[in-house]
Design a protein around this motif. Structure first.
Motif, PDB file in Angstrom:
ATOM      1  N   MET A   1      41.270 102.593 -51.196  1.00  0.00           N
ATOM      2  CA  MET A   1      41.654 101.389 -51.930  1.00  0.00           C
ATOM      3  C   MET A   1      42.228 100.356 -50.966  1.00  0.00           C
ATOM      4  O   MET A   1      41.922  99.186 -51.066  1.00  0.00           O
ATOM      5  N   GLN A   2      43.059 100.822 -50.042  1.00  0.00           N
ATOM      6  CA  GLN A   2      43.696  99.906 -49.104  1.00  0.00           C
ATOM      7  C   GLN A   2      42.660  99.232 -48.211  1.00  0.00           C
ATOM      8  O   GLN A   2      42.736  98.033 -47.965  1.00  0.00           O
ATOM      9  N   ILE A   3      41.671  99.985 -47.761  1.00  0.00           N
ATOM     10  CA  ILE A   3      40.615  99.408 -46.922  1.00  0.00           C
ATOM     11  C   ILE A   3      39.829  98.371 -47.714  1.00  0.00           C
ATOM     12  O   ILE A   3      39.554  97.282 -47.215  1.00  0.00           O
ATOM     13  N   ALA A   4      39.494  98.684 -48.946  1.00  0.00           N
ATOM     14  CA  ALA A   4      38.753  97.736 -49.787  1.00  0.00           C
ATOM     15  C   ALA A   4      39.555  96.464 -50.021  1.00  0.00           C
ATOM     16  O   ALA A   4      39.017  95.361 -49.965  1.00  0.00           O
ATOM     17  N   GLN A   5      40.851  96.602 -50.262  1.00  0.00           N
ATOM     18  CA  GLN A   5      41.693  95.429 -50.486  1.00  0.00           C
ATOM     19  C   GLN A   5      41.771  94.561 -49.229  1.00  0.00           C
ATOM     20  O   GLN A   5      41.700  93.336 -49.320  1.00  0.00           O
ATOM     21  N   LEU A   6      41.911  95.183 -48.075  1.00  0.00           N
ATOM     22  CA  LEU A   6      41.973  94.410 -46.831  1.00  0.00           C
ATOM     23  C   LEU A   6      40.636  93.727 -46.544  1.00  0.00           C
ATOM     24  O   LEU A   6      40.599  92.584 -46.097  1.00  0.00           O
ATOM     25  N   ALA A   7      39.543  94.420 -46.810  1.00  0.00           N
ATOM     26  CA  ALA A   7      38.222  93.825 -46.607  1.00  0.00           C
ATOM     27  C   ALA A   7      38.024  92.636 -47.544  1.00  0.00           C
ATOM     28  O   ALA A   7      37.426  91.626 -47.164  1.00  0.00           O
ATOM     29  N   ALA A   8      38.544  92.734 -48.744  1.00  0.00           N
ATOM     30  CA  ALA A   8      38.407  91.644 -49.717  1.00  0.00           C
ATOM     31  C   ALA A   8      39.178  90.402 -49.290  1.00  0.00           C
ATOM     32  O   ALA A   8      38.835  89.294 -49.700  1.00  0.00           O
ATOM     33  N   THR A   9      40.198  90.568 -48.448  1.00  0.00           N
ATOM     34  CA  THR A   9      40.953  89.401 -47.978  1.00  0.00           C
ATOM     35  C   THR A   9      40.221  88.657 -46.876  1.00  0.00           C
ATOM     36  O   THR A   9      40.645  87.582 -46.479  1.00  0.00           O
ATOM     37  N   GLY A  10      39.125  89.248 -46.365  1.00  0.00           N
ATOM     38  CA  GLY A  10      38.343  88.570 -45.346  1.00  0.00           C
ATOM     39  C   GLY A  10      38.518  89.126 -43.943  1.00  0.00           C
ATOM     40  O   GLY A  10      37.938  88.601 -42.990  1.00  0.00           O
ATOM     41  N   LEU A  11      39.294  90.180 -43.789  1.00  0.00           N
ATOM     42  CA  LEU A  11      39.479  90.778 -42.468  1.00  0.00           C
ATOM     43  C   LEU A  11      38.213  91.505 -42.040  1.00  0.00           C
ATOM     44  O   LEU A  11      37.485  92.051 -42.870  1.00  0.00           O
ATOM     45  N   SER A  12      37.957  91.526 -40.748  1.00  0.00           N
ATOM     46  CA  SER A  12      36.815  92.267 -40.220  1.00  0.00           C
ATOM     47  C   SER A  12      37.151  93.752 -40.150  1.00  0.00           C
ATOM     48  O   SER A  12      38.322  94.139 -40.246  1.00  0.00           O
ATOM     49  N   ASN A  13      36.130  94.579 -39.968  1.00  0.00           N
ATOM     50  CA  ASN A  13      36.365  96.016 -39.827  1.00  0.00           C
ATOM     51  C   ASN A  13      37.305  96.294 -38.652  1.00  0.00           C
ATOM     52  O   ASN A  13      38.169  97.159 -38.721  1.00  0.00           O
ATOM     53  N   ARG A  14      37.139  95.567 -37.577  1.00  0.00           N
ATOM     54  CA  ARG A  14      37.980  95.762 -36.392  1.00  0.00           C
ATOM     55  C   ARG A  14      39.436  95.406 -36.694  1.00  0.00           C
ATOM     56  O   ARG A  14      40.360  96.116 -36.307  1.00  0.00           O
ATOM     57  N   GLU A  15      39.644  94.303 -37.404  1.00  0.00           N
ATOM     58  CA  GLU A  15      41.012  93.886 -37.760  1.00  0.00           C
ATOM     59  C   GLU A  15      41.677  94.886 -38.706  1.00  0.00           C
ATOM     60  O   GLU A  15      42.851  95.206 -38.564  1.00  0.00           O
ATOM     61  N   ILE A  16      40.899  95.382 -39.659  1.00  0.00           N
ATOM     62  CA  ILE A  16      41.433  96.386 -40.584  1.00  0.00           C
ATOM     63  C   ILE A  16      41.796  97.650 -39.814  1.00  0.00           C
ATOM     64  O   ILE A  16      42.854  98.238 -40.009  1.00  0.00           O
ATOM     65  N   GLY A  17      40.903  98.059 -38.921  1.00  0.00           N
ATOM     66  CA  GLY A  17      41.146  99.241 -38.119  1.00  0.00           C
ATOM     67  C   GLY A  17      42.413  99.133 -37.289  1.00  0.00           C
ATOM     68  O   GLY A  17      43.178 100.091 -37.164  1.00  0.00           O
ATOM     69  N   GLN A  18      42.651  97.962 -36.731  1.00  0.00           N
ATOM     70  CA  GLN A  18      43.861  97.760 -35.931  1.00  0.00           C
ATOM     71  C   GLN A  18      45.113  97.888 -36.793  1.00  0.00           C
ATOM     72  O   GLN A  18      46.109  98.454 -36.361  1.00  0.00           O
ATOM     73  N   GLN A  19      45.071  97.385 -37.991  1.00  0.00           N
ATOM     74  CA  GLN A  19      46.233  97.467 -38.887  1.00  0.00           C
ATOM     75  C   GLN A  19      46.512  98.896 -39.345  1.00  0.00           C
ATOM     76  O   GLN A  19      47.660  99.292 -39.504  1.00  0.00           O
ATOM     77  N   LEU A  20      45.443  99.669 -39.559  1.00  0.00           N
ATOM     78  CA  LEU A  20      45.591 101.019 -40.108  1.00  0.00           C
ATOM     79  C   LEU A  20      45.472 102.106 -39.035  1.00  0.00           C
ATOM     80  O   LEU A  20      45.509 103.294 -39.368  1.00  0.00           O
ATOM     81  N   TYR A  21      45.322 101.696 -37.790  1.00  0.00           N
ATOM     82  CA  TYR A  21      45.174 102.637 -36.665  1.00  0.00           C
ATOM     83  C   TYR A  21      43.973 103.555 -36.849  1.00  0.00           C
ATOM     84  O   TYR A  21      44.058 104.764 -36.671  1.00  0.00           O
ATOM     85  N   LEU A  22      42.859 102.935 -37.255  1.00  0.00           N
ATOM     86  CA  LEU A  22      41.595 103.642 -37.423  1.00  0.00           C
ATOM     87  C   LEU A  22      40.513 102.906 -36.643  1.00  0.00           C
ATOM     88  O   LEU A  22      40.651 101.736 -36.325  1.00  0.00           O
TER      89      LEU A  22
END
Length: 55
Positions: A1-22
């Motif tokens: 859910m958290q990944i989907a919410q971050l993706a919906a805000t417009g963040l790239s996969n790389r940016e999401i990964g950096q925030q979640l350490y993935l």
């Protein structure tokens, strides 16, 4: 859910990964599984679906 919410805000996969350490590939894999469950095929649709409370 958290990944989907971050993706919906417009963040790239790389940016999401950096925030979640993935890895950005891990993020892509999670989104790949989420899209069919929500009946969507793009990030734009993801944003619409989550804003409407569809998930």
């Amino acid at each position: 859910m958290q990944i989907a919410q971050l993706a919906a805000t417009g963040l790239s996969n790389r940016e999401i990964g950096q925030q979640l350490y993935l890895s950005h590939r891990t993020i892509g894999a999670h989104l790949y599984k989420v899209y069919p469950k929500l009946g969507i095929s793009s990030r734009g649709q993801l944003r619409e679906k989550l804003q409407l409370g569809g998930w």
